[in-house]
Design an enzyme around this catalytic site. Structure first.
Site, mmCIF file in Angstrom:
data_model
loop_
_atom_site.group_PDB
_atom_site.id
_atom_site.type_symbol
_atom_site.label_atom_id
_atom_site.label_comp_id
_atom_site.label_asym_id
_atom_site.label_seq_id
_atom_site.Cartn_x
_atom_site.Cartn_y
_atom_site.Cartn_z
ATOM 1 N N ASP A 248 41.736 37.780 46.357
ATOM 2 C CA ASP A 248 42.353 37.622 45.027
ATOM 3 C C ASP A 248 41.862 38.776 44.157
ATOM 4 O O ASP A 248 40.737 38.771 43.679
ATOM 5 C CB ASP A 248 41.939 36.273 44.431
ATOM 6 C CG ASP A 248 42.421 36.122 42.992
ATOM 7 O OD1 ASP A 248 43.126 37.026 42.482
ATOM 8 O OD2 ASP A 248 42.096 35.092 42.369
ATOM 9 N N TRP B 118 36.848 31.584 39.807
ATOM 10 C CA TRP B 118 38.165 31.748 40.420
ATOM 11 C C TRP B 118 38.163 31.534 41.924
ATOM 12 O O TRP B 118 39.091 30.935 42.481
ATOM 13 C CB TRP B 118 38.782 33.095 40.031
ATOM 14 C CG TRP B 118 39.154 33.066 38.576
ATOM 15 C CD1 TRP B 118 38.589 33.765 37.564
ATOM 16 C CD2 TRP B 118 40.123 32.198 37.966
ATOM 17 N NE1 TRP B 118 39.146 33.402 36.366
ATOM 18 C CE2 TRP B 118 40.085 32.440 36.578
ATOM 19 C CE3 TRP B 118 41.005 31.228 38.454
ATOM 20 C CZ2 TRP B 118 40.904 31.770 35.672
ATOM 21 C CZ3 TRP B 118 41.825 30.555 37.554
ATOM 22 C CH2 TRP B 118 41.767 30.828 36.195
ATOM 23 N N LYS C 187 46.565 41.675 34.074
ATOM 24 C CA LYS C 187 45.360 42.419 33.714
ATOM 25 C C LYS C 187 45.570 43.926 33.901
ATOM 26 O O LYS C 187 45.449 44.690 32.951
ATOM 27 C CB LYS C 187 44.183 41.895 34.529
ATOM 28 C CG LYS C 187 43.837 40.446 34.141
ATOM 29 C CD LYS C 187 43.257 39.662 35.284
ATOM 30 C CE LYS C 187 43.258 38.167 35.080
ATOM 31 N NZ LYS C 187 42.606 37.646 33.899
#
Lengths: 360, 360
Positions: free
Chosen positions: B172, B102, B196
């Site tokens: 992030d 990511w 999430k």
């Protein structure tokens, strides 16, 4: 339960049958004992859902094979930016036909990214210029021509198709999508936020002719790069799965109701009922030229701000919700999207008659 | 109902109590006889909802007054693009610390919009370079430094705060947000997709220090211009109201559970249980250095693809869902976000023991 009718311009009514199904399976979707919003978007069941959703949507609109359907995030306003990023080409400019708040806002946002020429379609008093939607003489100068077939705020709908020759015609159909039959092949691209006729806020549908995909500038966010999303089943990142699911239920519902032919007839019946009443009233006024009266958003006023406020408040007490006009226009607005039953329009007219008698 | 546990990496589990409340009031929110997803985002009740949601979120994280909280669309990947658009300044370049899929993807997207330097934090085998998170010597050369504290795919978590001097640190936190206490004042900006630990897919939270707002380049879509959104209550366009509503319920739920202190303890207990079991097993392996083992995503493998496949299939038959590792890594992954009860981890370990006995 109290019978209420919700005339919200958006987020708007969703068919009750759809909400009831969503409620029933909210914690146990497809016998998985989990919610549809808790499963992987790349899992088999969700992939089946989106395939079926696209198939149903294509069926409703009879979408030709050379068009892609994308399900994106960011709303129509996101597309206001994404369109010049993706469609701007060698000509370096776009033509924006304006007819009210949303087409003007689209042009303003596009101007952040490209040269924009604007052309106003409206006469004073929201009356459209007649017989003046032929732009084929100037359209070859532009990479695309953009317009908004239904202006939600003023209730102005453009039923005639602008003539733009071979230049791609791009339409913001946020408040008119799936409300009546259209010939998709006449458009380069159609887009719509979901929160009026498709489902909940948070998902945006793009229908785009394949040959217009693949020319995005480098500085295009990947989630809005149509080529990237077309290659990734609109899943270059995690999509808004619950919103997509609700859209899929709405598509199924519309098909079960007889598809767009039946939906269009119902929408015309509802609008006619309300406009006929307005035309026969000297108490309420609608300022839109007859040929451009929106099937989805019916604006009206008593001409008196104080009376308008009383109308809105008393309507609410009678279960008729969200009739306040947009702040830029004032007055009243009844949004009667696909999910509004004719009983809602009848109840509104009954109340309007009563209010008129009490206040004229 | 069958007891199932959903280990999906995202969209992931949502607390059952939250889903039950959403189900109960899906067609009748706040006694309005309409769904929360059918009301205007600018209406009094929804404005109250978002004010309360922000207040609860601020309380959970003890967010200082000089930080704004924004609720946006487009996911973390949308922010991958929005961050350089908004934060790129006179230095003209950004430093991306990479530790897996990511953070690498964020750097790749940022490179569409600015000059990016990358620095890999990982030794071979997902082991972080020790004592080497001090970048204060080079950070003055950059407009911001970006990293990803929890790599969802590999299960690598960075608990140590990178030292970047006065340069804004951007994180992030999609897969670690609200999982443990952090000192917000150490960050310039934090962002996270909701799917999430916050709610359903389709809404993205940004926490940003006020002095970093207001320097966006012209070519910034208005829905991602932090100054525009901060001025508009994150409502420059119709927001994903249902997702926002669910986030508000999750915040309330977490507060009712004792806030982040209690949540963090529970997450540590859950992770310890699973990692202790893995460390005592010769059958399963986790390749992440102990100090960087994720509290949220626990990766493991039998070292045998065939066995891994059998594990995933048999686990599913036993009500343990979505344990397949990400395709780029293979193996297994148990995502144990806030909403996963310790009973889920216990059930997983019980199954792992059984599977080990049958196959070792």
């Amino acid at each position: 339960m109290t019978q209420v009718f919700n005339f919200s311009a958006g987020p708007a009514m969703i068919p009750t049958a759809v909400l009831e199904q969503a409620q029933k399976e909210l914690l146990n979707w497809q016998g998985q004992h989990t919610s549809v919003m808790e499963v992987s978007h790349r899992g088999k069941l969700f992939m089946e859902l989106i395939a079926q959703a696209e198939q149903d949507f294509r069926k409703l609109y009879n979408i030709p094979k050379n068009y892609k359907v994308l399900f994106l995030q960011g709303g129509a306003r996101g597309q206001f930016a994404a369109i010049p990023m993706n469609l701007m080409g060698k000509k370096g400019k776009a033509l924006y036909l304006t007819s009210g708040h949303w087409s003007l806002t689209a042009a303003k946002e596009a101007r952040l990214f490209c040269h924009v020429d604007e052309m106003n379609l409206l006469e004073v008093g929201d009356e459209l210029k007649t017989g003046n939607l032929d732009f084929s003489d100037i359209s070859p100068n532009y990479d695309y021509v953009h317009y908004c077939p239904n202006e939600t705020i003023s209730g102005v709908e453009i039923f005639e198709l602008p003539k733009v020759g071979n230049t791609p015609l791009v339409a913001d159909m946020s408040s008119t999508i799936l409300s009546r039959k259209i010939d998709i092949s006449q458009f380069g691209m159609i887009y719509a936020g979901a929160q009026k006729n498709l489902g909940p806020a948070g998902i945006t549908i793009v229908i785009i002719r394949e040959d217009l995909i693949g020319n995005a500038r480098q500085e295009t966010p990947s989630i809005w790069n149509y080529a990237v999303q077309a290659k990734s089943d609109s899943m270059i990142n995690t999509p808004p799965t619950f919103a997509w699911y609700l859209c899929s239920l709405v598509f199924k519902y519309l098909l079960s109701q007889g598809g767009l032919k039946a939906i269009e007839q119902r929408n015309q019946d509802k609008a006619k009922l309300l406009y006929d009443y307005l035309d026969n009233s000297t108490f309420y006024h609608n300022n839109v030229a007859k040929k451009n009266r929106s099937l989805m958003n019916v604006t009206f006023t008593t001409g008196n701000d104080e009376l308008n406020s009383q109308f809105i408040a008393q309507a609410l007490e009678n279960g008729l919700q969200a009739l306040k006009g947009h702040k830029v226009l004032g007055g009243m607005r009844a949004s009667i999207y696909n999910a509004m039953p004719i009983e809602g329009v009848q109840a509104l007219i009954t109340f309007m008659e009563k209010f008129e008698k009490q206040n004229q």
